[in-house]
Design a protein around this motif. Structure first.
Motif, PDB file in Angstrom:
ATOM      1  N   ALA A 113      51.930  28.311  51.143  1.00 19.63           N
ATOM      2  CA  ALA A 113      52.310  29.654  50.712  1.00 19.63           C
ATOM      3  C   ALA A 113      51.436  30.138  49.556  1.00 19.63           C
ATOM      4  O   ALA A 113      51.040  31.309  49.503  1.00 19.63           O
ATOM      5  N   LEU A 114      51.116  29.241  48.617  1.00 20.21           N
ATOM      6  CA  LEU A 114      50.291  29.617  47.467  1.00 20.21           C
ATOM      7  C   LEU A 114      48.841  29.870  47.864  1.00 20.21           C
ATOM      8  O   LEU A 114      48.200  30.810  47.376  1.00 20.21           O
ATOM      9  N   ILE A 115      48.312  29.029  48.754  1.00 22.72           N
ATOM     10  CA  ILE A 115      46.913  29.183  49.164  1.00 22.72           C
ATOM     11  C   ILE A 115      46.692  30.483  49.943  1.00 22.72           C
ATOM     12  O   ILE A 115      45.575  31.015  49.963  1.00 22.72           O
ATOM     13  N   LEU A 116      47.742  31.017  50.546  1.00 26.82           N
ATOM     14  CA  LEU A 116      47.590  32.303  51.243  1.00 26.82           C
ATOM     15  C   LEU A 116      47.211  33.425  50.277  1.00 26.82           C
ATOM     16  O   LEU A 116      46.732  34.478  50.711  1.00 26.82           O
ATOM     17  N   ALA A 117      47.417  33.213  48.986  1.00 27.44           N
ATOM     18  CA  ALA A 117      47.026  34.204  47.976  1.00 27.44           C
ATOM     19  C   ALA A 117      45.643  33.906  47.395  1.00 27.44           C
ATOM     20  O   ALA A 117      45.283  34.466  46.361  1.00 27.44           O
ATOM     21  N   SER A 118      44.867  33.076  48.064  1.00 29.06           N
ATOM     22  CA  SER A 118      43.562  32.667  47.534  1.00 29.06           C
ATOM     23  C   SER A 118      42.461  33.648  47.910  1.00 29.06           C
ATOM     24  O   SER A 118      42.609  34.491  48.807  1.00 29.06           O
ATOM     25  N   ARG A 119      41.349  33.503  47.212  1.00 29.57           N
ATOM     26  CA  ARG A 119      40.161  34.314  47.500  1.00 29.57           C
ATOM     27  C   ARG A 119      39.676  34.090  48.927  1.00 29.57           C
ATOM     28  O   ARG A 119      39.265  35.029  49.608  1.00 29.57           O
ATOM     29  N   GLU A 120      39.726  32.847  49.405  1.00 32.70           N
ATOM     30  CA  GLU A 120      39.246  32.555  50.755  1.00 32.70           C
ATOM     31  C   GLU A 120      40.015  33.348  51.814  1.00 32.70           C
ATOM     32  O   GLU A 120      39.423  33.938  52.724  1.00 32.70           O
ATOM     33  N   HIS A 151      47.564  26.222  33.746  1.00 34.29           N
ATOM     34  CA  HIS A 151      46.513  25.656  34.603  1.00 34.29           C
ATOM     35  C   HIS A 151      45.192  26.374  34.296  1.00 34.29           C
ATOM     36  O   HIS A 151      45.031  27.557  34.628  1.00 34.29           O
ATOM     37  N   ASP A 152      44.263  25.664  33.713  1.00 32.72           N
ATOM     38  CA  ASP A 152      42.998  26.271  33.306  1.00 32.72           C
ATOM     39  C   ASP A 152      42.203  26.819  34.490  1.00 32.72           C
ATOM     40  O   ASP A 152      41.396  27.733  34.337  1.00 32.72           O
ATOM     41  N   GLU A 153      42.422  26.247  35.678  1.00 28.91           N
ATOM     42  CA  GLU A 153      41.635  26.675  36.850  1.00 28.91           C
ATOM     43  C   GLU A 153      41.978  28.098  37.293  1.00 28.91           C
ATOM     44  O   GLU A 153      41.176  28.770  37.946  1.00 28.91           O
ATOM     45  N   LEU A 154      43.195  28.550  36.980  1.00 29.30           N
ATOM     46  CA  LEU A 154      43.684  29.832  37.486  1.00 29.30           C
ATOM     47  C   LEU A 154      43.333  30.971  36.533  1.00 29.30           C
ATOM     48  O   LEU A 154      43.535  30.865  35.318  1.00 29.30           O
ATOM     49  N   GLY A 155      42.834  32.044  37.096  1.00 37.60           N
ATOM     50  CA  GLY A 155      42.524  33.218  36.283  1.00 37.60           C
ATOM     51  C   GLY A 155      43.718  34.132  36.103  1.00 37.60           C
ATOM     52  O   GLY A 155      43.678  35.073  35.300  1.00 37.60           O
ATOM     53  N   HIS A 156      44.778  33.901  36.892  1.00 37.08           N
ATOM     54  CA  HIS A 156      45.978  34.742  36.815  1.00 37.08           C
ATOM     55  C   HIS A 156      47.138  33.957  37.411  1.00 37.08           C
ATOM     56  O   HIS A 156      46.936  32.947  38.098  1.00 37.08           O
ATOM     57  N   ASP A 157      48.350  34.432  37.183  1.00 36.74           N
ATOM     58  CA  ASP A 157      49.518  33.792  37.776  1.00 36.74           C
ATOM     59  C   ASP A 157      49.501  33.974  39.289  1.00 36.74           C
ATOM     60  O   ASP A 157      49.099  35.026  39.797  1.00 36.74           O
ATOM     61  N   VAL A 158      49.927  32.939  40.004  1.00 41.94           N
ATOM     62  CA  VAL A 158      50.111  33.014  41.455  1.00 41.94           C
ATOM     63  C   VAL A 158      51.589  32.774  41.719  1.00 41.94           C
ATOM     64  O   VAL A 158      52.123  31.725  41.358  1.00 41.94           O
ATOM     65  N   LEU A 168      48.500  39.857  45.457  1.00 41.98           N
ATOM     66  CA  LEU A 168      47.178  39.250  45.325  1.00 41.98           C
ATOM     67  C   LEU A 168      46.465  39.933  44.173  1.00 41.98           C
ATOM     68  O   LEU A 168      45.922  41.031  44.305  1.00 41.98           O
ATOM     69  N   GLY A 169      46.502  39.297  43.028  1.00 39.19           N
ATOM     70  CA  GLY A 169      45.923  39.897  41.846  1.00 39.19           C
ATOM     71  C   GLY A 169      46.925  40.799  41.133  1.00 39.19           C
ATOM     72  O   GLY A 169      48.082  40.925  41.529  1.00 39.19           O
ATOM     73  N   SER A 170      46.482  41.444  40.077  1.00 37.85           N
ATOM     74  CA  SER A 170      47.357  42.320  39.298  1.00 37.85           C
ATOM     75  C   SER A 170      47.275  43.753  39.817  1.00 37.85           C
ATOM     76  O   SER A 170      46.311  44.132  40.485  1.00 37.85           O
ATOM     77  N   ALA A 171      48.303  44.534  39.511  1.00 34.79           N
ATOM     78  CA  ALA A 171      48.356  45.962  39.849  1.00 34.79           C
ATOM     79  C   ALA A 171      48.250  46.222  41.348  1.00 34.79           C
ATOM     80  O   ALA A 171      47.798  47.287  41.766  1.00 34.79           O
ATOM     81  N   SER A 172      48.679  45.247  42.155  1.00 33.24           N
ATOM     82  CA  SER A 172      48.559  45.420  43.602  1.00 33.24           C
ATOM     83  C   SER A 172      49.472  46.529  44.124  1.00 33.24           C
ATOM     84  O   SER A 172      49.090  47.297  45.006  1.00 33.24           O
ATOM     85  N   ARG A 173      50.675  46.623  43.566  1.00 30.22           N
ATOM     86  CA  ARG A 173      51.577  47.675  44.018  1.00 30.22           C
ATOM     87  C   ARG A 173      51.054  49.058  43.629  1.00 30.22           C
ATOM     88  O   ARG A 173      51.174  50.012  44.406  1.00 30.22           O
ATOM     89  N   ASP A 174      50.460  49.170  42.456  1.00 28.65           N
ATOM     90  CA  ASP A 174      49.861  50.437  42.071  1.00 28.65           C
ATOM     91  C   ASP A 174      48.729  50.813  43.016  1.00 28.65           C
ATOM     92  O   ASP A 174      48.527  51.991  43.341  1.00 28.65           O
ATOM     93  N   ALA A 175      47.986  49.806  43.477  1.00 28.37           N
ATOM     94  CA  ALA A 175      46.882  50.070  44.404  1.00 28.37           C
ATOM     95  C   ALA A 175      47.390  50.662  45.704  1.00 28.37           C
ATOM     96  O   ALA A 175      46.725  51.503  46.324  1.00 28.37           O
TER      97      ALA A 175
END
Length: 661
Positions: free
Chosen positions: A438-445, A502-509, A591-598
């Protein structure tokens, strides 16, 4: 209780009542006895009705519905809200799982499915040049448990790195023609095989589909850890639409609280109306001046144009039915001029099909009405006062509803996907592998694969509406899913990885619970394919003009429309059957921030997403590190592997032997 009175002859009613008495047959076999009775009848008009009623009652009984007969009526009670109050959460899950398993077991007994499973499990020489079978990509739980025990004995500061050498999740997208490097099997077939291990039967669905395998690159043969599927979202889900802001009341709340500033709302609304008009062919419907400065007479003319096209299409369908009906009563569907998005498609001619003349006229009338209301309120010049004025009047509310609907249509077509399948494969289900998937579905890939697959795809409906080829963007911003059991999901509840941890993450997932449907909803999951086919035949036999076409642009799902019209043909209120009355919990992931605004046209920056490796590392640290040390977990995974996966696909009556060779 829901009461229905199907159209049956006297002798059929008598026979039906005798079976429904439950005398002489234990209840567990009742559904199968109903199906046996149904198969005694051929599809010859009146017999078709009894056959279909028997199949319908069998499905509902098997799904936990209470069924009884009084005089000429059948009484149904869905296993929904009222009855769930008498049950624990585990009882509800057990009941729903049992009901879904019944349909799945029937599917597993189908010859074509059994042939597929045997072919996948048969060890033979494959394209990779090695003798292999699908079970080669199922990890051995016993070996995995031994590795975890070894890691647990290491110093604590070495355990995390050692765990990464044993569990390294990677994304693999199933594309037509692509094969597994370890087994030579088609990736699509591998995905389908594991899909058959799910709790409910496998039904291919129309629309966009992205099949995903999550594999462990650190283990031999890169075993499959889990599978997922992204699919086209359902058009109307109140909880989702309210959460995003596509409903007027939620838009008004965000306006009044200051979450959305008036200037941004005004710019987004006006831009959406102009974009929707630009993607619509209107040269044969209105003049440039009418588009630029719409008036009431133009809108009225367009509404009349739509009504005329609808009437002409009804006559067209009637004539098609009469001209194409064959001896058995079947009629081939009336197709449009364009069947697929091939390069030489004449989209302009396709837009002149009566179906699309009606749709274009209706939509243009709505868009011009909204544009007229926005201009009259002075939305561009004084946004705050204009929005307050629009919200206070019925005409203004209608204009806002129109533009929010346009945002929803645009978002659902390119920026939202439904997670229809998501979970782990043995033995990773015991290691919370479902959370990982479920978490990986929000990945860049996943975001980039989706854009690659669908970003340049020509939209058949949009192109026929525009009269030219239209490629919609594929910029995933929101993922949604629904709890299968309606009483909570251990996989999605509190599913959060904080960037601060988690240092690897640029944002909350994270996945969030966004709402609950207490009264259930409408659907066809509780009806089997045999019943759906029988109802489709009833729908076809009934109509002398408007019949259900499996054609893009006709409206909602052809399967749902066929079932509705088939129930109507039986004299049964379709809502009484299709309203399953089972609560649904809805979850979403941005996926990322401000997605609902988008999705409301108020944010255009591309999402900043973490890659699968970063999410995998955070998942190992957050969940796997501790869970892999638990003695009960190690004991459970030792029992899981190729043998346990094979066992889930053994249908009743099959020989439960050891693994095929």
């Amino acid at each position: 209780m829901r009461t229905v009175s199907p159209f049956l002859r006297g002798t059929q009613k008598k026979e039906f009542r005798s079976l429904m008495s439950f005398e002489g047959a234990p209840q567990p076999s009742f559904a199968e006895e109903m199906r046996t009775l149904a198969r005694r009848y051929i599809d010859d008009g009146e017999s078709r009705k009894l056959r279909t009623v028997c199949l319908l009652v069998a499905d509902l009984f098997e799904q936990g519905w209470r069924v009884a007969v009084e005089d000429d009526h059948i009484l149904f009670e869905a296993p929904g809200i009222a009855r769930q109050s008498e049950q624990s959460v585990d009882d509800v899950k057990r009941r729903i799982r049992h009901a879904l398993q019944a349909a799945r077991q029937r599917q597993l007994q189908e010859p074509s499915v059994q042939t597929f499973v045997r072919r996948m499990e048969r060890r033979t020489l494959r394209a990779a040049g090695v003798r292999s079978c699908v079970l080669d990509v199922v990890d051995n739980g016993s070996d995995l448990a031994t590795e975890f025990q070894r890691i647990a004995s290491l110093p604590s500061d070495q355990q995390e790195a050692a765990l990464a050498d044993v569990v390294d999740p990677v994304v693999e997208i199933c594309k037509a023609g692509d094969r597994c490097s370890a087994t030579g099997l088609p990736l699509n077939d591998i995905w389908r095989y594991f899909r058959h291990t799910w709790a409910h039967e496998y039904r291919p669905i129309p629309g966009r589909q992205l099949l995903v395998l999550i594999r462990n690159a650190a283990r031999p043969n890169r075993p499959v850890m889990g599978i997922a599927m992204l699919a086209s979202p359902v058009m109307r889900v109140t909880a989702r639409d309210r959460w995003i802001g596509w409903l007027r009341e939620s838009m008004e709340t965000r306006f009044l609280t200051g979450e959305w500033v008036p200037e941004d709302i005004a710019k987004a609304f006006l831009g959406r109306i102009d974009a929707s008009i630009a993607n619509l062919r209107w040269d044969d419907l209105a003049s440039k001046s009418e588009i630029r400065s719409p008036v009431e007479t133009t809108i009225l003319r367009l509404e009349q144009k739509a009504s005329g096209a609808a009437h002409s299409r009804d006559l067209q369908l009637r004539a098609h039915y009469e001209d194409n009906r064959v001896a058995d009563g079947s009629v081939r569907p009336m197709r449009g001029n364009v069947k697929d998005a091939h390069g030489d498609a004449d989209w302009r001619a396709a837009s002149e099909d009566l179906l699309f003349v009606r749709k274009r006229s209706e939509l243009l009338a709505q868009l011009l009405f909204a544009k007229q209301m926005f201009r009259a309120a002075g939305l561009a010049k004084n946004p705050r006062a204009a929005i307050e004025q629009l919200l206070a009047a019925k005409t203004g509310q209608r204009a806002i509803d129109i533009v929010l609907t346009e945002f929803r249509k645009a978002g659902l077509s390119s920026q939202v996907a439904d997670v229809s399948i998501c979970g782990a494969i043995h033995p990773y289900n015991e290691l919370l592998g479902g959370k990982l998937v479920a978490l990986i579905l929000a990945s860049r890939e996943i975001h980039d694969y989706y854009a690659e697959r669908y970003g340049s795809q020509v939209s058949i409906i949009a192109s026929q509406m525009a009269g030219r080829a239209i490629c919609k963007p594929a910029d995933l911003r929101i993922l949604t899913t629904t709890s299968l059991y309606g009483v909570g999901s251990s996989q999605y509840n509190r599913l959060l990885l904080r960037a601060s941890d988690h240092d690897e993450l640029g944002h909350d997932v994270h996945w969030d619970a966004i709402g609950k449907s207490l009264t259930g909803g409408f659907g066809t999951l509780h009806l089997g394919n045999e019943t759906a086919h029988a109802l489709g035949q009833m729908a076809q036999a009934r109509h002398n003009s408007r019949r259900v076409n499996n054609r893009f642009g006709e409206g909602t799902s052809p399967r749902l429309r066929q079932i509705r019209e088939g129930l109507d043909a039986l004299g049964i209120d379709s809502d009484a059957i299709l309203h399953h009355a089972t609560p649904r919990l809805f979850y979403a992931c941005e996926l990322g921030s401000a997605s609902r605004d988008a999705l409301l046209g108020m944010h255009s920056e591309p999402p900043l997403l973490s890659n699968a490796a970063s999410i995998g590392a955070a998942w190992r640290r957050r969940w796997l590190l501790q869970r892999s040390k638990r003695s009960e977990t190690l004991a459970a995974i030792r029992k899981l592997g190729p043998q346990s996966v094979h066992a889930t696909l053994i249908s009743p009556g099959s020989d439960p032997s050891l693994l095929p060779t």
